[in-house]
Design a protein around this motif. Structure first.
Motif, PDB file in Angstrom:
ATOM      1  N   ARG A   1      -4.677  -1.003  -2.527  1.00 27.80           N
ATOM      2  CA  ARG A   1      -5.385  -0.076  -1.650  1.00 27.80           C
ATOM      3  C   ARG A   1      -6.455  -0.830  -0.875  1.00 27.80           C
ATOM      4  O   ARG A   1      -6.921  -1.897  -1.305  1.00 27.80           O
ATOM      5  CB  ARG A   1      -6.011   1.074  -2.429  1.00 27.80           C
ATOM      6  N   GLN A   2      -6.845  -0.263   0.240  1.00 27.60           N
ATOM      7  CA  GLN A   2      -7.880  -0.875   1.062  1.00 27.60           C
ATOM      8  C   GLN A   2      -9.240  -0.479   0.503  1.00 27.60           C
ATOM      9  O   GLN A   2      -9.551   0.709   0.373  1.00 27.60           O
ATOM     10  CB  GLN A   2      -7.751  -0.427   2.519  1.00 27.60           C
TER      11      GLN A   2
ATOM     12  N   GLU B   1       0.835  -1.201   0.000  1.00 22.48           N
ATOM     13  CA  GLU B   1       0.000   0.000   0.000  1.00 22.48           C
ATOM     14  C   GLU B   1       0.870   1.251   0.000  1.00 22.48           C
ATOM     15  O   GLU B   1       0.562   2.237  -0.680  1.00 22.48           O
ATOM     16  CB  GLU B   1      -0.933  -0.006   1.219  1.00 22.48           C
TER      17      GLU B   1
ATOM     18  N   TYR C   1      -8.798  -5.776   0.331  1.00 21.64           N
ATOM     19  CA  TYR C   1      -7.818  -5.069  -0.499  1.00 21.64           C
ATOM     20  C   TYR C   1      -8.031  -5.382  -1.974  1.00 21.64           C
ATOM     21  O   TYR C   1      -8.558  -6.432  -2.340  1.00 21.64           O
ATOM     22  CB  TYR C   1      -6.389  -5.452  -0.095  1.00 21.64           C
TER      23      TYR C   1
END
Length: 361
Positions: free
Chosen positions: A351-352, A345, A358
């Motif tokens: 990205r979350q 990240e 994710y």
């Protein structure tokens, strides 16, 4: 090397009237891209193609030498990216009826998803030029790729500012990438191809006719996380880009101008109707959660050398996956997975997407 699919996408791209939606129906009907290229008349009818488009495809198959066309593209120094190519820009892939094939003159590295379109009037005031220069320069310095349309006015200023910041910029054309328009921007186009890319979904040698530019604007917004409008009159073409951005679910920003300026009628209307007001690059970066873009860009320049990171990145897709699910697939404990994801990240590679979920960027 181009794949067989690229050959056929190139062929279809040379058939007038056969857009993304019709091509998708034809492929679904035939079962594969290759089968679609060789479809018989019954399959064309079953796919819902009208007589004119069917006739154009049948005539095109007789006329077009796919290998010759591929060589022509290669000789022009142009790269082809089909929609099933991993290098195809994923932001563009996610728009409705994404172009099946794009032509690229310059770098085909589109992993950087920090892209902002900067558009506006072709006749900016001195204020508008200064705003376009400053915001584009600051965005590029922060690792954001500036996307625009190479037109005179705000577009040109935005491209030039990004280059001055030693950043990356993309110019989306309403012509073939071998015929950048307007002619006065040929030198600028050459510089962009060295520090970014010229992009089009129109075949080589396509002339810049007026009807091409609204469709061009759709790609400008499609390649971008957000669209920033700097001075737009009541009927500015920049507002067409905004309409596409909203249809694509992308953010829209507008810079306020003088209340008596005709060039700001459109931007003020956008702000009134809900566009985010932008007075500096930080307004955009904060809203898009890109305040660490420069740090992430530097980290991201180094692709994962750690085999665990590389394997985990290959496992991820654009569909959210839970840490537990990833751990099972990787044979790792949740804590180890979380630590690896944190590194990826930071590099801007994942990205979350939700709590403990994710996706790839």
């Amino acid at each position: 090397m181009p794949t067989n699919n690229t050959r056929y996408y190139l062929g279809f791209n040379l058939i007038p009237g056969l857009g993304p939606a019709r091509l998708a129906r034809l492929i679904e009907q035939c079962g594969s891209l290759e089968a679609a290229w060789y479809a018989d008349e019954l399959a064309l009818v079953m796919a819902g193609l009208d007589k004119r488009t069917s006739a154009a495809l049948c005539a095109g198959r007789q006329r077009i030498d796919l290998d010759h066309e591929l060589e022509r593209v290669h000789q022009a120094g142009v790269s082809l990216l089909s929609i099933d190519d991993p290098a195809y820009p994923h932001l563009l892939r996610n728009i409705p009826a994404a172009p099946p094939l794009i032509y690229v003159r310059g770098s085909v590295e589109f992993q950087n998803t920090w892209t902002v379109a900067v558009v506006g009037t072709r006749s900016p005031t001195s204020y508008g030029r200064e705003v376009a220069q400053r915001l584009s320069y600051d965005l590029a310095q922060q690792g954001v790729t500036v996307v625009s349309g190479l037109a005179i006015g705000v577009d040109s200023v935005a491209h030039q500012a990004a280059l001055e910041a030693q950043g990356r910029t993309l110019a989306v054309l309403g012509s073939g990438v071998d015929l950048p328009y307007p002619e006065r921007n040929r030198d600028l186009a050459a510089r962009i191809s060295e520090h970014g890319a010229l992009i089009s979904d129109y075949p080589l040698s396509t002339r810049p006719v007026a009807t091409n530019f609204p469709a061009r604007n759709r790609l400008i917004s499609g390649l971008s996380l957000a669209t920033l409008v700097i001075e737009a009159g009541e009927r500015s073409g920049a507002l067409i880009t905004v309409d596409f951005a909203l249809e694509q679910g992308r953010d829209v920003f507008a810079v306020p101008g003088h209340i008596f300026s005709r060039q700001s009628i459109g931007t003020h209307r956008l702000i009134r109707d809900g566009a985010s007001l932008a007075t500096c690059a930080a307004d955009i970066l904060e809203s898009l959660n890109l305040t660490t873009a420069a740090v992430q860009q530097e980290a991201r320049s180094e692709l994962p050398s750690d085999p665990t990171e590389a394997k985990l990145l290959d496992l991820l897709s654009y569909e959210p996956q839970a840490i537990d699910e990833i751990g099972r697939a990787m044979g790792m404990r949740a804590g180890e997975v979380a630590a690896t994801l944190a590194v990826l990240e930071l590099k801007g590679l994942v990205r979350q997407a939700g709590p403990m979920e994710y996706v790839r960027r």
